[in-house]
Design an enzyme around this catalytic site. Structure first.
Site, PDB file in Angstrom:
ATOM      1  N   GLY A  10       0.849  -1.187   0.000  1.00  0.00           N
ATOM      2  CA  GLY A  10       0.000   0.000   0.000  1.00  0.00           C
ATOM      3  C   GLY A  10       0.879   1.228   0.000  1.00  0.00           C
ATOM      4  O   GLY A  10       1.653   1.449   0.935  1.00  0.00           O
ATOM      5  N   GLN A  13      -1.185   7.350   1.657  1.00  0.00           N
ATOM      6  CA  GLN A  13      -0.659   8.328   2.602  1.00  0.00           C
ATOM      7  C   GLN A  13       0.158   7.670   3.712  1.00  0.00           C
ATOM      8  O   GLN A  13       1.249   8.141   4.063  1.00  0.00           O
ATOM      9  CB  GLN A  13      -1.810   9.126   3.212  1.00  0.00           C
ATOM     10  CG  GLN A  13      -2.598   9.975   2.217  1.00  0.00           C
ATOM     11  CD  GLN A  13      -1.926  11.313   1.927  1.00  0.00           C
ATOM     12  OE1 GLN A  13      -0.720  11.387   1.735  1.00  0.00           O
ATOM     13  NE2 GLN A  13      -2.714  12.368   1.912  1.00  0.00           N
ATOM     14  N   ILE A  14      -0.353   6.575   4.269  1.00  0.00           N
ATOM     15  CA  ILE A  14       0.391   5.903   5.333  1.00  0.00           C
ATOM     16  C   ILE A  14       1.635   5.246   4.762  1.00  0.00           C
ATOM     17  O   ILE A  14       2.728   5.353   5.332  1.00  0.00           O
ATOM     18  CB  ILE A  14      -0.486   4.867   6.060  1.00  0.00           C
ATOM     19  CG1 ILE A  14      -1.684   5.537   6.732  1.00  0.00           C
ATOM     20  CG2 ILE A  14       0.344   4.122   7.116  1.00  0.00           C
ATOM     21  CD1 ILE A  14      -2.611   4.568   7.448  1.00  0.00           C
ATOM     22  N   GLY A  15       1.491   4.573   3.624  1.00  0.00           N
ATOM     23  CA  GLY A  15       2.635   3.897   3.026  1.00  0.00           C
ATOM     24  C   GLY A  15       3.770   4.845   2.697  1.00  0.00           C
ATOM     25  O   GLY A  15       4.942   4.564   2.970  1.00  0.00           O
ATOM     26  N   VAL A 119      -1.983  -2.606   9.422  1.00  0.00           N
ATOM     27  CA  VAL A 119      -2.501  -1.293   9.794  1.00  0.00           C
ATOM     28  C   VAL A 119      -3.931  -1.103   9.281  1.00  0.00           C
ATOM     29  O   VAL A 119      -4.670  -0.257   9.751  1.00  0.00           O
ATOM     30  CB  VAL A 119      -1.582  -0.179   9.253  1.00  0.00           C
ATOM     31  CG1 VAL A 119      -2.077   1.208   9.656  1.00  0.00           C
ATOM     32  CG2 VAL A 119      -0.145  -0.376   9.751  1.00  0.00           C
ATOM     33  N   HIS A 176      -9.419  -1.890  18.425  1.00  0.00           N
ATOM     34  CA  HIS A 176      -9.115  -0.565  17.875  1.00  0.00           C
ATOM     35  C   HIS A 176     -10.405   0.033  17.332  1.00  0.00           C
ATOM     36  O   HIS A 176     -10.663   0.049  16.136  1.00  0.00           O
ATOM     37  CB  HIS A 176      -8.076  -0.712  16.766  1.00  0.00           C
ATOM     38  CG  HIS A 176      -7.614   0.593  16.189  1.00  0.00           C
ATOM     39  ND1 HIS A 176      -7.158   1.635  16.956  1.00  0.00           N
ATOM     40  CD2 HIS A 176      -7.522   1.008  14.894  1.00  0.00           C
ATOM     41  CE1 HIS A 176      -6.804   2.637  16.168  1.00  0.00           C
ATOM     42  NE2 HIS A 176      -7.025   2.282  14.918  1.00  0.00           N
TER      43      HIS A 176
END
Length: 321
Positions: A10, A13-15, A119, A176
C-alpha cells in the site's frame, strides 16, 4: 552488513509516510507495493531524491508485483479503503477483507519469514484475516492499534496537564474502535498515576472522562476534519516504532493487537494488549490484572472484535478451514 528490507503493501498516505520514516531512521531498504500504476514508483523516486538532502543511505523501489517483496524482513500492510466521514472502521470490513486475502497470499509466497504489521481497518479483524491468509506463525503477525491509541491519549493528557508528552505514559487495551479501553490506573505523568493527579486537583474526573471519549473517537475526529481520507502521520509513526523494535531486537513493551492463547481468558483472537516486541516477533504478552469495571469493558471490547472476526469467517470461510 546487508541492510534490512522493508516491504510496504500500500503506497498511499500511510505507506508513503512509512517509507519516509524508515529512511530517516535508517531501518533499511524500502519496497513500496501498490496496484495503482506509477504511484509506488513515483513515491520511491521522490524519496530516493530526498535521501541526499536528509542525509541517509537507503534504496527505494516501487512496484506492482508481489515478487519484488521477496526476502523482506518486515512487511507493513496498509492497503485497503480508508474511512470517510460518517463511517466506522467496521464499515470497511468486506472490501478490505479481500485485500488481506490477496496480501496474505503474496506474503506467504515471497516473504514467509517476515515480521508482518497490519494497519488496515477494521484492525483487529484484518490482522486476524491476514495471519490466516498468509499462514505465517501467529507471533510473527501483529496489528498496529494500541501504540496509536495510547499516543493519542498521551497527547491529550499532556495537553490537559500542560506538560511534555515525553513525561506522559498511557495504556489502551482492547479493540481498535469505539470500545477500546484506556486504563487510567496505568497512565502516568513522570510516574505519578492520573488518579493521584485528580486527587491533588490537577484535573477532574469529568475532564478525564472527556479525554477518554476523545481518545476513542480520535480517528473519527481526524476523518471529519480531513473530509477525504484518514489519519496517516501518527499511524505510520506507530507502525515504525513496532518495526524498529523487531529489527533492532529492542524488546520494547508496546500495546499491540497480539494473538491471544489463553491470556486474559481468550483464545484465537487478536486483541490490543501490552506485548514485548523483539527479534522473535511477539515474544511475551503482559497480562495485567483488571478490576471489575476494567474487566467488563475489556470483555465488551473483545466481544466486538469477535463479532467482526465471525463476520470475516462467514464472508471467507476458507480462512478458518
Amino acid at each position: 552488513m546487508a541492510r534490512s528490507k522493508i516491504a510496504l503493501i500500500g503506497a498511499g498516505q500511510i505507506g508513503g509516510t512509512l517509507a519516509l520514516l524508515a529512511g530517516l531512521k535508517e531501518l533499511g531498504d524500502v519496497v513500496l507495493f501498490d496496484l495503482v500504476e506509477g504511484v509506488p514508483q513515483g513515491k520511491a523516486l521522490d524519496l530516493a531524491e530526498l535521501s541526499p538532502v536528509a542525509g541517509f543511505d537507503a534504496a527505494f523501489a516501487g512496484t506492482g508485483a508481489y515478487e519484488q517483496i521477496a526476502g523482506a524482513d518486515v512487511v507493513i500492510v496498509t492497503a485497503g479503503v480508508p474511512r470517510k466521514p460518517g463511517m466506522s472502521r467496521d464499515d470497511l470490513l468486506a472490501v478490505n477483507l479481500k485485500v488481506m486475502e490477496q496480501a496474505g497470499a503474496g506474503i506467504a509466497k515471497y516473504a514467509p519469514d517476515a515480521f508482518v504489521i497490519c494497519v488496515t481497518n477494521p484492525l483487529d479483524a484484518m490482522v486476524w484475516a491476514l495471519q490466516k491468509a498468509s499462514g505465517l506463525p501467529r507471533h510473527k503477525v501483529v496489528g498496529m492499534a494500541g501504540v496509536l491509541d495510547s499516543a493519542r491519549l498521551r497527547y491529550f493528557l499532556a495537553d490537559e496537564f500542560n506538560v511534555s508528552v515525553e513525561d506522559v505514559t498511557a495504556m489502551v487495551l482492547g479493540g481498535h474502535g469505539d470500545t477500546m479501553v484506556p486504563l487510567m490506573r496505568y497512565c502516568t505523568v513522570a510516574g505519578i498515576p492520573v488518579p493521584d493527579l485528580i486527587r491533588i486537583g490537577w484535573t477532574s474526573t469529568d475532564r478525564i472522562e472527556a479525554i477518554v471519549t476523545r481518545t476513542r473517537n480520535g480517528g473519527a475526529e481526524i476523518v471529519e476534519l480531513l473530509k477525504s481520507g484518514s489519519a496517516f502521520y501518527a499511524p505510520a509513526a506507530s507502525a515504525i516504532v513496532m518495526a524498529e523494535s523487531y529489527l533492532k531486537d529492542k524488546k520494547r513493551v508496546l500495546p499491540v493487537a497480539a494473538p491471544l492463547s489463553g491470556e486474559y481468558g481468550f483464545r484465537d483472537l487478536y486483541v490490543g494488549v501490552p506485548a514485548v516486541i523483539g527479534a522473535r516477533g511477539v515474544e511475551r504478552i503482559v497480562e495485567l490484572e483488571l478490576d471489575r469495571a476494567e474487566r467488563a469493558q475489556f470483555e465488551q471490547s473483545v466481544a466486538s472484535v469477535q463479532g467482526l472476526v465471525d463476520a470475516c469467517a462467514k464472508i471467507a470461510p476458507d480462512l478458518v478451514r
